[in-house]
Enzyme design. Structure first.
Site, PDB file in Angstrom:
ATOM      1  N   ARG A  81       0.831  -1.202   0.000  1.00 47.90           N
ATOM      2  CA  ARG A  81       0.000   0.000   0.000  1.00 47.90           C
ATOM      3  C   ARG A  81       0.864   1.250   0.000  1.00 47.90           C
ATOM      4  O   ARG A  81       0.536   2.248  -0.644  1.00 47.90           O
ATOM      5  CB  ARG A  81      -0.927  -0.030   1.224  1.00 47.90           C
ATOM      6  CG  ARG A  81      -1.995   1.037   1.188  1.00 47.90           C
ATOM      7  CD  ARG A  81      -3.056   0.793   2.247  1.00 47.90           C
ATOM      8  NE  ARG A  81      -2.500   0.925   3.589  1.00 47.90           N
ATOM      9  CZ  ARG A  81      -3.177   0.622   4.694  1.00 47.90           C
ATOM     10  NH1 ARG A  81      -4.408   0.153   4.625  1.00 47.90           N
ATOM     11  NH2 ARG A  81      -2.616   0.770   5.881  1.00 47.90           N
ATOM     12  N   LYS A 183      -2.573   6.548   1.349  1.00 49.88           N
ATOM     13  CA  LYS A 183      -2.410   7.012   2.727  1.00 49.88           C
ATOM     14  C   LYS A 183      -1.496   8.232   2.755  1.00 49.88           C
ATOM     15  O   LYS A 183      -0.339   8.168   3.167  1.00 49.88           O
ATOM     16  CB  LYS A 183      -1.861   5.874   3.591  1.00 49.88           C
ATOM     17  CG  LYS A 183      -2.559   5.774   4.934  1.00 49.88           C
ATOM     18  CD  LYS A 183      -2.202   4.501   5.665  1.00 49.88           C
ATOM     19  CE  LYS A 183      -2.587   4.595   7.120  1.00 49.88           C
ATOM     20  NZ  LYS A 183      -4.040   4.653   7.358  1.00 49.88           N
ATOM     21  N   GLU A 219     -16.347   6.259   4.125  1.00 52.46           N
ATOM     22  CA  GLU A 219     -15.624   5.837   5.340  1.00 52.46           C
ATOM     23  C   GLU A 219     -15.491   7.021   6.279  1.00 52.46           C
ATOM     24  O   GLU A 219     -16.025   8.092   6.013  1.00 52.46           O
ATOM     25  CB  GLU A 219     -14.255   5.251   4.985  1.00 52.46           C
ATOM     26  CG  GLU A 219     -13.307   6.223   4.295  1.00 52.46           C
ATOM     27  CD  GLU A 219     -11.879   5.682   4.179  1.00 52.46           C
ATOM     28  OE1 GLU A 219     -11.415   4.994   5.099  1.00 52.46           O
ATOM     29  OE2 GLU A 219     -11.228   5.983   3.169  1.00 52.46           O
TER      30      GLU A 219
HETATM   31  C1  LIG Z   1      -5.159   3.786   7.588  1.00 54.07           C
HETATM   32  C2  LIG Z   1      -6.557   4.055   7.222  1.00 54.07           C
HETATM   33  C3  LIG Z   1      -7.581   3.098   7.406  1.00 54.07           C
HETATM   34  C4  LIG Z   1      -7.358   1.790   8.109  1.00 54.07           C
HETATM   35  O1  LIG Z   1      -6.490   0.921   7.447  1.00 54.07           O
HETATM   36  P1  LIG Z   1      -5.852  -0.333   8.209  1.00 54.07           P
HETATM   37  O2  LIG Z   1      -4.897  -0.896   7.215  1.00 54.07           O
HETATM   38  O3  LIG Z   1      -6.960  -1.271   8.496  1.00 54.07           O
HETATM   39  O4  LIG Z   1      -5.210   0.183   9.435  1.00 54.07           O
HETATM   40  C5  LIG Z   1      -8.850   3.420   6.960  1.00 54.07           C
HETATM   41  N1  LIG Z   1      -9.138   4.603   6.380  1.00 54.07           N
HETATM   42  C6  LIG Z   1      -8.195   5.551   6.203  1.00 54.07           C
HETATM   43  C7  LIG Z   1      -8.568   6.834   5.577  1.00 54.07           C
HETATM   44  C8  LIG Z   1      -6.884   5.305   6.607  1.00 54.07           C
HETATM   45  O5  LIG Z   1      -5.960   6.256   6.433  1.00 54.07           O
END
Ligand SMILES: *Cc1c(COP(=O)(O)O)cnc(C)c1O
Length: 340
Positions: A81, A183, A219
């Site tokens: 990722r 991210k 989300e």
């Molecule tokens: C990091 C993140 C998540 C959660 O991801 P995990 O890999 O499960 O920790 C969900 N939404 C956003 C916007 C994120 O930055």
């Protein structure tokens, strides 16, 4: 020797540990990288990260298992990722195998900071990268730094799980064809106003909608969302602007292969919210946090699972995934990386 810490009462904040991993990108290549005891960073006042927010990050944890091993959960997916984030932000990819090796190195170096089994605490691991050389015209930096630090964090739910309240905000998180699926630090910078505002109004989190039509659920600022239908189907929104949570992907697998539940990844319209029996946020920090209420501009939707505990399916998902992470339940191949 383990650090002398009251593990059970740790919060979720930064505590400086002994070592961090540091690697620099210069003249078109990454150096070997090394462990460092220096927690401070010095760089140009005009560094790409400081002027144009050229930075991305990851988050994962190291756990002590029931039989005393220290393990990480699917670090290869964090590596993958982060590579995707770097590509979208015109940053050089840190090689995926070297990412996993670096995670292993930094956890090993800080092994005394990994909380013992049964305390609920874990060692949070934060890989990140930023443009470190000077830019003033808008373009990618030429030099970068990749770092991983660790910090012990307490159990997310101290004194028991409490279902939270979400609101549908008037702010958007991610533009179509923007950076919602990676991210990037910038996604968080621009979510701060929305979350401060949500807290002021008495809500725990924002439940963002797709910004193109504002009709579909996406989300929250830092966690994906799952829902449960009255016939126990686990449903999660499908969208190209959602961050692909590793926890969510793992939970969907657990629902199907461990609990024998049907799962769906599909568009979820706001009008459907009232039909679900359970709702929860998912991410590395809490694994699952149950939602008791969703407020959409004056309309209050109360999840039948209530405001005192997790829903039945949410609880099963939580117990199974944390059981896998803590070594109490056999994991699918490749999910658990033992640090040795
Ligand atoms: C990091 C993140 C998540 C959660 O991801 P995990 O890999 O499960 O920790 C969900 N939404 C956003 C916007 C994120 O930055």
């Amino acid at each position: 020797m383990k650090k002398d810490i009251d593990w059970k009462n740790l919060g979720f904040g930064y505590i400086k540990t002994d070592y961090r991993f540091v690697s620099n990108y210069k003249d078109g290549k990454w150096d070997e990288g090394e462990l460092s005891t220096d927690s401070e960073i010095t760089m140009s006042e005009s560094a790409g990260v400081l002027q144009y927010a050229q930075t991305c990050f990851e988050g994962l944890k190291a756990y002590t298992t029931a039989d005393g091993h220290v393990v990480c959960f699917r670090p290869d997916l964090n590596a993958q990722r982060m590579a995707a984030s770097c590509e979208r932000l015109e940053m050089p990819v840190y090689p995926e195998e070297k990412f996993v090796e670096a995670v292993e190195k930094v956890v090993k170096a800080n092994i005394d900071w990994v909380p013992p089994y049964g305390t609920g605490a874990t060692l949070y691991i934060r890989p990140y990268m930023f443009g470190s050389s000077a830019v003033i015209g808008v373009k990618p930096a030429e030099e970068y730094q990749f770092r991983i630090f660790t910090t012990p964090v307490g159990p997310y739910f101290k004194g028991g799980v409490k279902p939270i309240t979400l609101r549908v905000p008037d702010f958007d998180r991610a533009a179509p064809r923007g950076t919602g699926h990676v991210k990037a630090g910038l996604n968080y910078a621009m979510s701060l106003h929305a979350i401060v505002d949500a807290h002021k109004q008495g809500y725990n989190e924002n439940m963002y909608l797709d910004s193109a039509t504002r009709t579909k659920v996406e989300e929250t600022g830092g966690a994906n969302i799952i829902f449960v239908t009255p016939d126990n189907v686990v449903v999660t929104p499908k969208s190209s602007t959602i961050l692909p949570s590793i926890t969510r992907r793992s939970l969907m697998y657990v629902a199907q292969h461990y609990l024998g539940l049907k799962t769906e990844e599909r568009e979820i319209h706001v009008e459907e919210l009232k039909d679900f029996t359970e709702c929860a946020l998912c991410g590395t920090a809490a694994v699952l946090s149950p939602v008791g209420e969703i407020v959409n501009h004056g309309e209050h939707i109360y999840l039948p699972s209530g405001k005192d505990r997790m829903g039945v399916i949410t609880q099963k998902l939580y117990d199974t995934l944390t059981g896998i992470q803590m070594g109490r339940i056999e994991a699918p191949d490749g999910w658990i990386k033992v640090i040795q």
